[in-house]
Write an enzyme that holds these catalytic residues in place. Structure first.
Site, PDB file in Angstrom:
ATOM      1  N   PHE A  31      -1.300   3.847  -1.456  1.00  0.00           N
ATOM      2  CA  PHE A  31      -2.464   3.721  -0.374  1.00  0.00           C
ATOM      3  C   PHE A  31      -3.603   4.537  -0.685  1.00  0.00           C
ATOM      4  CE2 PHE A  31       1.400   2.120   1.391  1.00  0.00           C
ATOM      5  CZ  PHE A  31       0.864   0.923   1.988  1.00  0.00           C
ATOM      6  N   VAL A  99       6.934  -1.198   2.187  1.00  0.00           N
ATOM      7  CA  VAL A  99       7.315  -2.738   2.681  1.00  0.00           C
ATOM      8  C   VAL A  99       7.531  -3.497   1.617  1.00  0.00           C
ATOM      9  CG1 VAL A  99       6.146  -1.896   4.920  1.00  0.00           C
ATOM     10  CG2 VAL A  99       4.610  -2.869   2.884  1.00  0.00           C
ATOM     11  N   HIS A 115       9.002   1.213   7.916  1.00  0.00           N
ATOM     12  CA  HIS A 115       7.729   0.397   8.272  1.00  0.00           C
ATOM     13  C   HIS A 115       7.733  -0.873   8.192  1.00  0.00           C
ATOM     14  CE1 HIS A 115       5.572   4.424   6.722  1.00  0.00           C
ATOM     15  NE2 HIS A 115       5.911   4.400   7.980  1.00  0.00           N
ATOM     16  N   CYS A 126       7.425 -14.140  20.171  1.00  0.00           N
ATOM     17  CA  CYS A 126       8.491 -14.126  20.366  1.00  0.00           C
ATOM     18  C   CYS A 126       9.612 -13.406  19.588  1.00  0.00           C
ATOM     19  CB  CYS A 126       9.055 -15.419  20.602  1.00  0.00           C
ATOM     20  SG  CYS A 126       9.256 -16.431  19.097  1.00  0.00           S
TER      21      CYS A 126
END
Length: 238
Positions: A31, A99, A115, A126
């Site tokens: 990142f 992730v 995460h 939902c």
């Protein structure tokens, strides 16, 4: 490496925390580096609920790019070694900031995904789950309930999944050896778990290409080495 091997042999309950540095060795970008996902990008414009709701086209484009990147890489050999250690009971559980789902597709069990994961999608309304392919291939990302089908990752401003946090806390409290692999330890709450483990009397090992803010409290620090190579050498000594 021999010291780490000895610590693993003597430990009754080893917990491993993994960060982006473990995955970058498989070819995935991290990142915050110069080539990272956030380079020349503002995460607050892409990875937020607001972006999902009001900048949906770019949101979809960004996460499709991330998912497609997963299809081009496979977990490196270090993941296999970790899986073997878990099967032998050398490692009891994993906590991950990643992730990419590399832990689960490598056969790792008892993984707290702090995460979330890109390997799965869910309805923002939902909670119905869908495979990753739905987000990648469908022209209509509308759930049967009318909600938006999104990646099952934690966006900026969202709460972390309670079940993952609970598992991470429980495993941290059980640990007598806590190993960090490839995390800069700059993001809470992940950076709190090594500190809690240390306060509880566990030995702390940090393996990261660069120094971290918690190196000073660690019992063993290994910098400037690829994690896959470290795991291979340690495996040869176990």
């Amino acid at each position: 490496m021999e010291i780490l091997a000895k610590m693993l042999k003597e430990s009754n309950y080893t917990v491993v925390l993994t960060g982006a540095g473990l995955s970058t060795e498989s070819g995935l970008p991290d990142f915050r580096s110069s080539n990272g996902l956030w380079n020349n990008r503002n995460p607050l414009e892409l990875a937020t609920v607001d972006a999902m709701e009001h900048n949906q086209e770019e949101f979809i484009s960004f996460y499709r790019q991330r998912m497609k990147a997963l299809l081009d890489v496979v977990p490196h050999a270090g993941y296999r070694i970790l899986a073997e250690w878990a099967d032998k009971g050398i490692i009891k559980s994993f906590i991950t900031q990643n992730v990419d789902g590399f832990h689960t597709i490598s056969g790792h069990k008892d993984v707290a995904q702090l995460h979330g994961t890109l390997r799965e999608c869910r309805c923002h309304n939902c909670g119905e789950t869908y495979p990753m392919e739905t987000f990648l291939e469908s022209n209509d990302l509308t759930c049967v309930c009318g909600g938006f089908i999104r990646p099952s990752v934690v966006l900026f401003g969202e709460m972390l999944p309670e079940d993952a946090i609970h598992l991470a806390e429980e495993e941290t409290n059980n640990a007598d050896l806590f190993i960090v692999l490839g995390s800069s330890l700059q993001v809470a709450p992940a950076n709190l778990f090594p500190q809690i483990a240390k306060q509880n009397g566990a030995k702390l090992v940090i393996v990261n290409i660069e120094q971290t803010p918690l190196d000073d409290i660690a019992d063993l620090v290994i910098n400037k080495r690829k994690i896959g190579e470290v795991l291979k050498e340690v495996n040869e000594s176990i």
